[in-house]
Design an enzyme around this catalytic site. Structure first.
Site, short mmCIF file in Angstrom:
data_model
loop_
_atom_site.label_atom_id
_atom_site.label_comp_id
_atom_site.label_asym_id
_atom_site.label_seq_id
_atom_site.Cartn_x
_atom_site.Cartn_y
_atom_site.Cartn_z
N TYR A 188 37.04 -27.19 -1.00
CA TYR A 188 38.29 -27.76 -0.52
C TYR A 188 38.22 -29.29 -0.50
CZ TYR A 188 42.35 -28.17 2.68
OH TYR A 188 43.56 -28.47 3.27
N ASP B 187 52.67 -18.08 -9.03
CA ASP B 187 51.28 -18.49 -8.86
C ASP B 187 51.15 -19.85 -9.53
OD1 ASP B 187 48.57 -18.99 -9.06
OD2 ASP B 187 48.04 -17.01 -9.84
N VAL B 188 50.95 -20.91 -8.76
CA VAL B 188 50.96 -22.26 -9.33
C VAL B 188 49.79 -22.52 -10.27
CG1 VAL B 188 52.29 -23.25 -7.43
CG2 VAL B 188 49.77 -23.28 -7.34
N ALA C 89 38.44 -30.61 -4.03
CA ALA C 89 39.79 -30.47 -4.56
C ALA C 89 40.72 -31.53 -3.97
CB ALA C 89 40.33 -29.07 -4.28
N LYS C 90 40.62 -31.74 -2.67
CA LYS C 90 41.51 -32.69 -2.01
C LYS C 90 41.17 -34.13 -2.41
CE LYS C 90 44.22 -29.91 0.25
NZ LYS C 90 45.60 -29.72 -0.25
N ARG D 49 55.54 -21.39 4.58
CA ARG D 49 55.05 -21.52 5.97
C ARG D 49 54.37 -22.87 6.16
NH1 ARG D 49 49.72 -17.50 6.17
NH2 ARG D 49 48.57 -18.50 4.47
#
Length: 255
Positions: free
Chosen positions: A156, A65-66, A159-160, A18
């Protein structure tokens, strides 16, 4: 050596069921790639695969699941078996566990780090073997404008931002093998994830988008296709001299 010479024009897109991932999978298929649409549940990728195959392309849905090394290895191997060795990897899989720092749990932190950072590491480590063998490859990691800091997203944002450093390191390590690595950092893109952010702060999504657009120079929010266009360029043969870059696709400069 280009992918035509190696006989492999195969791309893996994680989080491909998606939003940005789906738009990217469809775009890369239109560009002539066979696409492995990887998402947590294989069934989630069916609609995207159907869209691609209906247009005459080749695609498979792969559940993984990565953040799990064994599942990543199996996903890449299945791609090799059913489509061919991948020379393009788009690390797009992501989750949100937004909260202010004093409310953020260890689980909130770990889940986001595991999917975004560990997932990108595991996928890149598994896929690069095939790119090195081909002497050609393209890796694109999805960062975010949140890498610059965003209230309620300590996990987030970290992480980014980490993905940007990861990308630059991959570019330095893998360049001699004909592999480029770049990061795309979207600004406000209308997806299920941004809708969830609106819900978290208690704002109607349409009002949320209008408010965001008022602060974007081009006066609109982004669409998943805006990011897919940029990724399409970065994975092209013509982008071979672009590596280690972070491209903000945000409708204007970010302060």
């Amino acid at each position: 050596m280009n992918p035509e010479q190696t006989g492999s024009r195969v791309a893996i897109v994680t989080g491909g069921a998606r939003g940005i991932g789906a738009a990217t999978a469809v775009r890369l298929a239109a560009d002539g790639f066979a696409v492995a649409v990887v998402d947590l549940e294989e069934s989630a990728g069916k609609d995207v695969v159907d869209t691609i195959t209906a247009a005459g392309g080749r695609a498979i849905a792969v559940g993984a699941d990565v953040s799990d090394a064994a599942q990543v290895g199996a996903a890449v191997q299945r791609t090799v078996t059913e489509l061919g060795p991948p020379t393009v990897l788009v690390n797009n899989a992501g989750v949100l566990r937004d909260n202010l720092l004093f409310k953020m749990s260890e689980s909130d932190w770990d889940t986001v780090m595991n999917v975004h950072l560990k997932g990108a590491f595991l996928m890149a480590r598994a896929a690069q073997e095939h790119m090195v063998s081909a002497g050609y490859g393209r890796i694109v990691n999805l960062s975010s404008s949140s890498a610059l800091g965003n209230r309620g997203q300590a996990n987030y944002s970290a992480a980014k931002a980490g993905l940007q450093g990861f990308t630059k390191t991959l570019a330095k390590e893998l360049g001699k093998f004909g592999i480029t690595a770049n990061a795309v950092a979207p600004g406000f893109i209308a997806t299920d994830m941004t809708a969830a952010t609106a819900a978290r702060v208690g704002v109607d999504f349409e009002d949320f988008k209008k408010g965001a657009a008022a602060n974007i120079p081009v006066r609109r929010v982004g669409a998943p296709e805006d990011i897919a266009h940029t990724i399409s360029f970065l994975v092209s043969e013509g982008a071979g001299f672009v590596s280690g870059q972070v491209i903000y696709v945000a409708g204007g400069p970010l302060d």
